[in-house]
Motif scaffolding. Structure first.
Motif, PDB file in Angstrom:
ATOM      1  N   LEU A  83       0.792  -1.254  -0.114  1.00  0.00           N
ATOM      2  CA  LEU A  83      -0.027   0.111   0.076  1.00  0.00           C
ATOM      3  C   LEU A  83       0.869   1.305  -0.185  1.00  0.00           C
ATOM      4  CD1 LEU A  83      -2.726  -0.880   2.593  1.00  0.00           C
ATOM      5  CD2 LEU A  83      -3.094  -0.995   0.311  1.00  0.00           C
ATOM      6  N   ILE A  84       1.974   1.356   0.883  1.00  0.00           N
ATOM      7  CA  ILE A  84       2.782   2.547   1.011  1.00  0.00           C
ATOM      8  C   ILE A  84       4.280   2.509   0.059  1.00  0.00           C
ATOM      9  CG2 ILE A  84       3.731   3.730   2.767  1.00  0.00           C
ATOM     10  CD1 ILE A  84       0.837   3.340   3.117  1.00  0.00           C
ATOM     11  N   ASN A  85       4.800   1.634  -0.166  1.00  0.00           N
ATOM     12  CA  ASN A  85       5.822   1.648  -0.819  1.00  0.00           C
ATOM     13  C   ASN A  85       5.753   0.797  -2.437  1.00  0.00           C
ATOM     14  OD1 ASN A  85       7.109   2.677   1.462  1.00  0.00           O
ATOM     15  ND2 ASN A  85       7.520   0.456   2.189  1.00  0.00           N
ATOM     16  N   GLN A  86       4.451   0.541  -2.833  1.00  0.00           N
ATOM     17  CA  GLN A  86       4.365   0.116  -4.186  1.00  0.00           C
ATOM     18  C   GLN A  86       5.097  -1.138  -4.214  1.00  0.00           C
ATOM     19  OE1 GLN A  86       5.105   3.705  -6.530  1.00  0.00           O
ATOM     20  NE2 GLN A  86       2.921   3.586  -7.057  1.00  0.00           N
ATOM     21  N   THR A  87       5.230  -2.130  -3.147  1.00  0.00           N
ATOM     22  CA  THR A  87       5.937  -3.364  -3.639  1.00  0.00           C
ATOM     23  C   THR A  87       4.868  -4.122  -4.225  1.00  0.00           C
ATOM     24  OG1 THR A  87       7.285  -2.946  -1.343  1.00  0.00           O
ATOM     25  CG2 THR A  87       6.688  -5.235  -2.252  1.00  0.00           C
ATOM     26  N   LEU A  88       5.332  -4.941  -5.228  1.00  0.00           N
ATOM     27  CA  LEU A  88       4.556  -5.759  -5.969  1.00  0.00           C
ATOM     28  C   LEU A  88       3.834  -6.859  -4.810  1.00  0.00           C
ATOM     29  CD1 LEU A  88       6.429  -6.483  -8.873  1.00  0.00           C
ATOM     30  CD2 LEU A  88       4.643  -4.840  -8.727  1.00  0.00           C
ATOM     31  N   LEU A  89       2.567  -7.035  -5.182  1.00  0.00           N
ATOM     32  CA  LEU A  89       1.825  -8.059  -4.338  1.00  0.00           C
ATOM     33  C   LEU A  89       2.273  -9.524  -4.301  1.00  0.00           C
ATOM     34  CD1 LEU A  89      -0.749  -8.408  -2.648  1.00  0.00           C
ATOM     35  CD2 LEU A  89      -2.176  -8.888  -4.510  1.00  0.00           C
ATOM     36  N   GLU A  90       2.900  -9.920  -5.608  1.00  0.00           N
ATOM     37  CA  GLU A  90       3.350 -11.267  -5.657  1.00  0.00           C
ATOM     38  C   GLU A  90       4.518 -11.277  -4.741  1.00  0.00           C
ATOM     39  OE1 GLU A  90       4.582  -9.372  -9.715  1.00  0.00           O
ATOM     40  OE2 GLU A  90       2.727  -8.951  -8.141  1.00  0.00           O
ATOM     41  N   ASP A  91       5.324 -10.333  -4.513  1.00  0.00           N
ATOM     42  CA  ASP A  91       6.477 -10.168  -3.406  1.00  0.00           C
ATOM     43  C   ASP A  91       6.116 -10.577  -2.242  1.00  0.00           C
ATOM     44  OD1 ASP A  91       8.165 -10.191  -5.799  1.00  0.00           O
ATOM     45  OD2 ASP A  91       8.317  -7.886  -5.602  1.00  0.00           O
ATOM     46  N   VAL A  92       4.836 -10.533  -1.705  1.00  0.00           N
ATOM     47  CA  VAL A  92       4.860 -10.435  -0.218  1.00  0.00           C
ATOM     48  C   VAL A  92       3.763 -11.667   0.140  1.00  0.00           C
ATOM     49  CG1 VAL A  92       4.590  -8.008  -0.153  1.00  0.00           C
ATOM     50  CG2 VAL A  92       2.516  -9.096  -0.206  1.00  0.00           C
ATOM     51  N   LEU A  93       3.588 -12.440  -1.120  1.00  0.00           N
ATOM     52  CA  LEU A  93       2.714 -13.543  -0.643  1.00  0.00           C
ATOM     53  C   LEU A  93       3.437 -14.820  -0.062  1.00  0.00           C
ATOM     54  CD1 LEU A  93       0.733 -13.775  -4.090  1.00  0.00           C
ATOM     55  CD2 LEU A  93       0.050 -12.611  -2.054  1.00  0.00           C
ATOM     56  N   HIS A  94       2.540 -15.462   0.818  1.00  0.00           N
ATOM     57  CA  HIS A  94       3.154 -16.687   1.503  1.00  0.00           C
ATOM     58  C   HIS A  94       2.291 -17.666   1.204  1.00  0.00           C
ATOM     59  CE1 HIS A  94       5.709 -15.169   4.734  1.00  0.00           C
ATOM     60  NE2 HIS A  94       5.620 -14.019   4.180  1.00  0.00           N
ATOM     61  N   SER A  95       2.574 -18.913   0.804  1.00  0.00           N
ATOM     62  CA  SER A  95       1.852 -20.292   0.886  1.00  0.00           C
ATOM     63  C   SER A  95       1.335 -20.516   2.146  1.00  0.00           C
ATOM     64  CB  SER A  95       2.672 -21.213   0.092  1.00  0.00           C
ATOM     65  OG  SER A  95       3.964 -21.613   0.774  1.00  0.00           O
ATOM     66  N   THR A  96       0.362 -21.362   2.411  1.00  0.00           N
ATOM     67  CA  THR A  96       0.147 -21.957   3.480  1.00  0.00           C
ATOM     68  C   THR A  96      -0.141 -23.618   3.527  1.00  0.00           C
ATOM     69  OG1 THR A  96      -2.222 -21.952   3.036  1.00  0.00           O
ATOM     70  CG2 THR A  96      -1.581 -19.904   3.611  1.00  0.00           C
ATOM     71  N   GLU A  97      -0.654 -24.268   4.580  1.00  0.00           N
ATOM     72  CA  GLU A  97      -0.513 -25.514   4.670  1.00  0.00           C
ATOM     73  C   GLU A  97      -1.696 -26.051   3.478  1.00  0.00           C
ATOM     74  OE1 GLU A  97      -0.329 -27.689   8.593  1.00  0.00           O
ATOM     75  OE2 GLU A  97      -0.206 -25.950   9.568  1.00  0.00           O
ATOM     76  N   LEU A  98      -2.513 -25.365   3.244  1.00  0.00           N
ATOM     77  CA  LEU A  98      -3.396 -25.680   2.215  1.00  0.00           C
ATOM     78  C   LEU A  98      -3.044 -25.467   0.756  1.00  0.00           C
ATOM     79  CD1 LEU A  98      -6.410 -24.373   4.293  1.00  0.00           C
ATOM     80  CD2 LEU A  98      -6.295 -26.747   3.357  1.00  0.00           C
ATOM     81  N   ASP A  99      -3.123 -26.272  -0.018  1.00  0.00           N
ATOM     82  CA  ASP A  99      -2.484 -26.367  -1.378  1.00  0.00           C
ATOM     83  C   ASP A  99      -3.202 -25.034  -2.048  1.00  0.00           C
ATOM     84  OD1 ASP A  99      -0.769 -28.477  -1.258  1.00  0.00           O
ATOM     85  OD2 ASP A  99      -2.206 -29.809  -2.087  1.00  0.00           O
ATOM     86  N   TRP A 100      -4.448 -24.741  -1.997  1.00  0.00           N
ATOM     87  CA  TRP A 100      -5.062 -23.775  -2.831  1.00  0.00           C
ATOM     88  C   TRP A 100      -5.287 -22.401  -2.090  1.00  0.00           C
ATOM     89  CZ3 TRP A 100      -5.229 -25.136  -7.677  1.00  0.00           C
ATOM     90  CH2 TRP A 100      -5.439 -26.389  -8.096  1.00  0.00           C
ATOM     91  N   LEU A 101      -4.513 -22.188  -0.892  1.00  0.00           N
ATOM     92  CA  LEU A 101      -4.675 -20.932  -0.132  1.00  0.00           C
ATOM     93  C   LEU A 101      -3.472 -20.207  -0.322  1.00  0.00           C
ATOM     94  CD1 LEU A 101      -6.325 -19.049   1.528  1.00  0.00           C
ATOM     95  CD2 LEU A 101      -5.767 -20.540   3.530  1.00  0.00           C
ATOM     96  N   ASP A 102      -3.148 -18.879  -0.396  1.00  0.00           N
ATOM     97  CA  ASP A 102      -2.136 -18.125  -0.297  1.00  0.00           C
ATOM     98  C   ASP A 102      -2.605 -17.001   0.708  1.00  0.00           C
ATOM     99  OD1 ASP A 102      -0.401 -19.542  -1.924  1.00  0.00           O
ATOM    100  OD2 ASP A 102      -0.954 -18.373  -3.777  1.00  0.00           O
ATOM    101  N   LEU A 103      -1.506 -16.388   1.341  1.00  0.00           N
ATOM    102  CA  LEU A 103      -1.924 -15.162   2.130  1.00  0.00           C
ATOM    103  C   LEU A 103      -0.888 -14.159   1.812  1.00  0.00           C
ATOM    104  CD1 LEU A 103      -2.720 -14.041   5.079  1.00  0.00           C
ATOM    105  CD2 LEU A 103      -0.688 -15.178   6.052  1.00  0.00           C
ATOM    106  N   ALA A 104      -1.790 -12.791   1.908  1.00  0.00           N
ATOM    107  CA  ALA A 104      -0.961 -11.682   1.957  1.00  0.00           C
ATOM    108  C   ALA A 104      -0.829 -11.388   3.510  1.00  0.00           C
ATOM    109  CB  ALA A 104      -1.522 -10.568   0.926  1.00  0.00           C
ATOM    110  N   PRO A 105       0.072 -11.220   4.122  1.00  0.00           N
ATOM    111  CA  PRO A 105       0.278 -11.096   5.478  1.00  0.00           C
ATOM    112  C   PRO A 105       0.107  -9.496   5.893  1.00  0.00           C
ATOM    113  CG  PRO A 105       2.527 -11.585   4.857  1.00  0.00           C
ATOM    114  CD  PRO A 105       1.624 -11.758   3.644  1.00  0.00           C
ATOM    115  N   SER A 106      -0.075  -9.226   7.102  1.00  0.00           N
ATOM    116  CA  SER A 106      -0.372  -7.948   7.550  1.00  0.00           C
ATOM    117  C   SER A 106       0.829  -7.834   8.740  1.00  0.00           C
ATOM    118  CB  SER A 106      -1.727  -7.684   8.487  1.00  0.00           C
ATOM    119  OG  SER A 106      -1.703  -6.466   8.888  1.00  0.00           O
ATOM    120  N   HIS A 107       0.971  -6.601   9.265  1.00  0.00           N
ATOM    121  CA  HIS A 107       2.166  -6.154  10.075  1.00  0.00           C
ATOM    122  C   HIS A 107       1.520  -5.065  11.123  1.00  0.00           C
ATOM    123  CE1 HIS A 107       5.910  -4.754  11.690  1.00  0.00           C
ATOM    124  NE2 HIS A 107       6.275  -6.035  11.716  1.00  0.00           N
TER     125      HIS A 107
END
Length: 259
Positions: A64-88
């Motif tokens: 949101l603030i630094n225009q980092t690409l969304l794909e660069d922050v994504l995390h995979s999870t234990e579920l094959d079809w679920l990804d997460l864009a985490p908060s802080h």
């Protein structure tokens, strides 16, 4: 294309994050490619999917603030079809930092533009407020899902959320729809629960989901283990309820339609 669902209610303690985590996980379990975006500075959806919210180095704040690409922050999870864009916790400052930015209400929408064909569903966990973070979610979304607890004052303050949705429709996102209303913290032993259900149905009619999310021990325990309830205890009542919700959600989607 993706369907983007904002899970919003400016009241805290209504089961918003629990619903975001477990609806997203249940959709993934049912084979739907799903992304969960944690837009709440408390980052409970992040830790609820097993990502350490204190040490995660790339997160939605930077998008949101630094225009980092969304794909660069994504995390995979234990579920094959679920990804997460985490908060802080840094996201607390985003409300102030966004104020003077150009197109401040469209930062998330712009970041999501290239993901419209990557995921079937994108679920956004909104903070319990109607500030710029929630505004970004509602401008990005195709629809809003509102959790409402089966307790006293369940509808208190909801008028402000509905007013905000109407204002956004008028100016920033004309296609924004009400996806549905989910009743949470249901207790069949209490007359109050049925009274709240009747009152909510009077206001929202068939937009109210038939699935009622009950209070359960496993549902309350799962976040402490960094798991959605379907991974923590698949046989539990809480896991079955959110699977039922996911199935009902999918059954309400137009067949063969494109967003």
């Amino acid at each position: 294309m993706s369907k983007i669902i904002a899970i919003a209610n400016q009241k805290g303690g209504v089961g918003k994050t629990t619903t975001a985590i477990n609806l997203a996980a249940s959709l993934a379990h049912l084979g739907q490619e799903t992304l969960l975006i944690d837009l709440d500075p408390q980052a409970n959806a992040t830790s609820g999917l097993g990502v350490d919210k204190k040490t995660v180095d790339k997160n939605i704040y930077q998008v949101l603030i630094n225009q980092t690409l969304l794909e660069d922050v994504l995390h995979s999870t234990e579920l094959d079809w679920l990804d997460l864009a985490p908060s802080h916790i840094d996201l607390i400052g985003a409300e102030v930092e966004l104020v003077n930015m150009e197109s401040r209400e469209s930062k998330l929408k712009d970041a999501l533009a290239k993901f419209q064909k990557v995921y079937k569903y994108i679920v956004i966990d909104c903070p319990p407020s109607l500030g710029l973070l929630t505004l970004n979610a509602l401008v990005s979304a195709h629809a809003v899902l509102i959790p409402i607890q089966c307790e006293y004052y369940a509808l208190e303050g909801l008028g402000q959320l509905l007013k905000s949705i109407d204002l956004i429709r008028q100016s920033l996102n004309p296609a924004l729809a009400l996806e549905g209303v989910l009743l949470t913290m249901y207790d069949s032993r209490l007359n109050l629960s049925q009274q709240v259900i009747d009152e909510v149905k009077k206001h929202f009619g068939d937009k109210v989901y038939n699935t009622l999310i009950q209070r359960t021990v496993r549902l309350a325990e799962a976040p402490g283990f960094g798991k959605p309830v379907i991974l923590y205890d698949k046989s539990s009542k809480g896991a079955q309820l959110y699977l039922d919700l996911a199935k009902e959600f999918l059954s309400r989607q137009p067949k063969g339609s494109e967003i």
